[in-house]
Design an enzyme around this catalytic site. Structure first.
Site, PDB file in Angstrom:
ATOM      1  N   GLU A 120      23.798  48.178 -32.253  1.00  0.00           N
ATOM      2  CA  GLU A 120      23.619  48.872 -30.973  1.00  0.00           C
ATOM      3  C   GLU A 120      24.401  50.183 -30.933  1.00  0.00           C
ATOM      4  O   GLU A 120      23.944  51.169 -30.349  1.00  0.00           O
ATOM      5  CB  GLU A 120      24.031  47.958 -29.822  1.00  0.00           C
ATOM      6  CG  GLU A 120      23.025  46.837 -29.596  1.00  0.00           C
ATOM      7  CD  GLU A 120      23.495  45.826 -28.571  1.00  0.00           C
ATOM      8  OE1 GLU A 120      22.758  45.597 -27.591  1.00  0.00           O
ATOM      9  OE2 GLU A 120      24.591  45.258 -28.740  1.00  0.00           O
ATOM     10  N   GLU A 140      21.889  38.219 -31.428  1.00  0.00           N
ATOM     11  CA  GLU A 140      22.650  37.642 -30.315  1.00  0.00           C
ATOM     12  C   GLU A 140      22.106  36.309 -29.806  1.00  0.00           C
ATOM     13  O   GLU A 140      22.890  35.434 -29.413  1.00  0.00           O
ATOM     14  CB  GLU A 140      22.730  38.647 -29.159  1.00  0.00           C
ATOM     15  CG  GLU A 140      23.726  39.778 -29.375  1.00  0.00           C
ATOM     16  CD  GLU A 140      23.123  40.977 -30.106  1.00  0.00           C
ATOM     17  OE1 GLU A 140      23.745  42.054 -30.089  1.00  0.00           O
ATOM     18  OE2 GLU A 140      22.032  40.834 -30.704  1.00  0.00           O
TER      19      GLU A 140
END
Length: 266
Positions: A120, A140
């Protein structure tokens, strides 16, 4: 400008007479896992970069030989209460937002693992240069959360909604060659050359008008996702900020006089 340290694990190193800034992740013992302290330091460093009008491009790098950044510090989070996690959230968001909102072009130099929050951070940059050792992904959901550093919004803007859904839902890791094929990274270079290539690209970018670079990035970011008519209005507003600038006058004069521009930066 000399090297600046932000906490123990983040540094800003100047290149190209200060026109290029290298934002260095330097927590090698944890593969740059984003702890509360590291997140706070990234936010402080990006705030300093955003305020520095001499910087024309930023390169995000890692000192670890086998990892760009492995994402959230799960060892730290293992000891968290729900209240601790809530208190950490603003610091984590500030780190990712700080990279995303840099007003100048930002390039991520990725090698080894760039997973979860690490990927990210790279996605928050404008361009991702990766070497052949890179492995990227947003895993995640495999640990019971979701991408929370912008991944659910930035990835589909790169590769489309269906491809992003497949990658996020499956939590799979993607090796460098496939990552380049899918558009997860923008340039693929030989092993060990990601930093050098990213800095070289940043130097080429930084040779251009600082006023123009900031306005172009603003138009690209603000116009993305708008309908064409609205996007063109964003572009026109950005154009007006440069059309009557000293950089525009210098650029036209240098072109006609067949010389390198000496940008005033205003």
């Amino acid at each position: 400008m000399s090297e600046q340290r932000f906490g123990e694990w983040v540094a800003i190193r100047p290149h190209e007479d200060g026109r290029v800034a290298e934002l260095v992740l330097d927590r090698p013992k944890a593969m740059n896992a984003v702890s509360t302290e590291l997140g706070r330091s990234i936010a402080e460093a990006t705030a300093a970069l955003s305020a520095d009008r001499t910087v024309r491009a930023v390169v995000l790098t890692s000192t670890h030989e086998r990892a760009f950044c492995v994402g959230a510090d799960l060892k730290e989070r293992n000891s968290f209460t729900d209240a601790d996690l809530s208190r950490q959230r603003p610091h984590a968001r500030a780190a990712y937002t700080g990279v995303l909102e840099l007003p100048v072009p930002a390039i991520a130099a990725v090698h080894g693992f760039a997973l979860g929050g690490g990927f990210e951070l790279a996605l928050s940059c404008d361009i991702i240069v990766a070497d052949e050792t890179a492995v990227v992904g947003l895993p995640e959901v495999s640990v019971g959360v979701i991408p929370g550093g912008g991944g659910t919004q930035l990835l589909p803007r790169r590769v489309g909604a269906a491809r992003a859904a497949e990658l996020i839902f499956s939590a799979r890791r993607v090796a460098a060659a496939e990552a380049r094929e899918l558009g997860l990274v923008d340039q693929l270079v030989p092993a060990g050359q990601d930093r050098d290539e990213a800095l070289a690209l940043a130097a080429r970018i930084a040779a251009n008008s600082p006023v123009g670079l900031r306005a172009a990035k603003r138009a690209l970011r603000l116009g993305h996702g708008l309908d064409l008519r609205a996007g063109l209005e964003v572009e026109d507003a950005a154009w007006r900020t440069v059309a009557f600038s000293g950089d525009r006058a210098e650029g036209v004069a240098a072109f006609n006089e067949k010389r390198t521009p000496d940008w005033p930066g205003e």
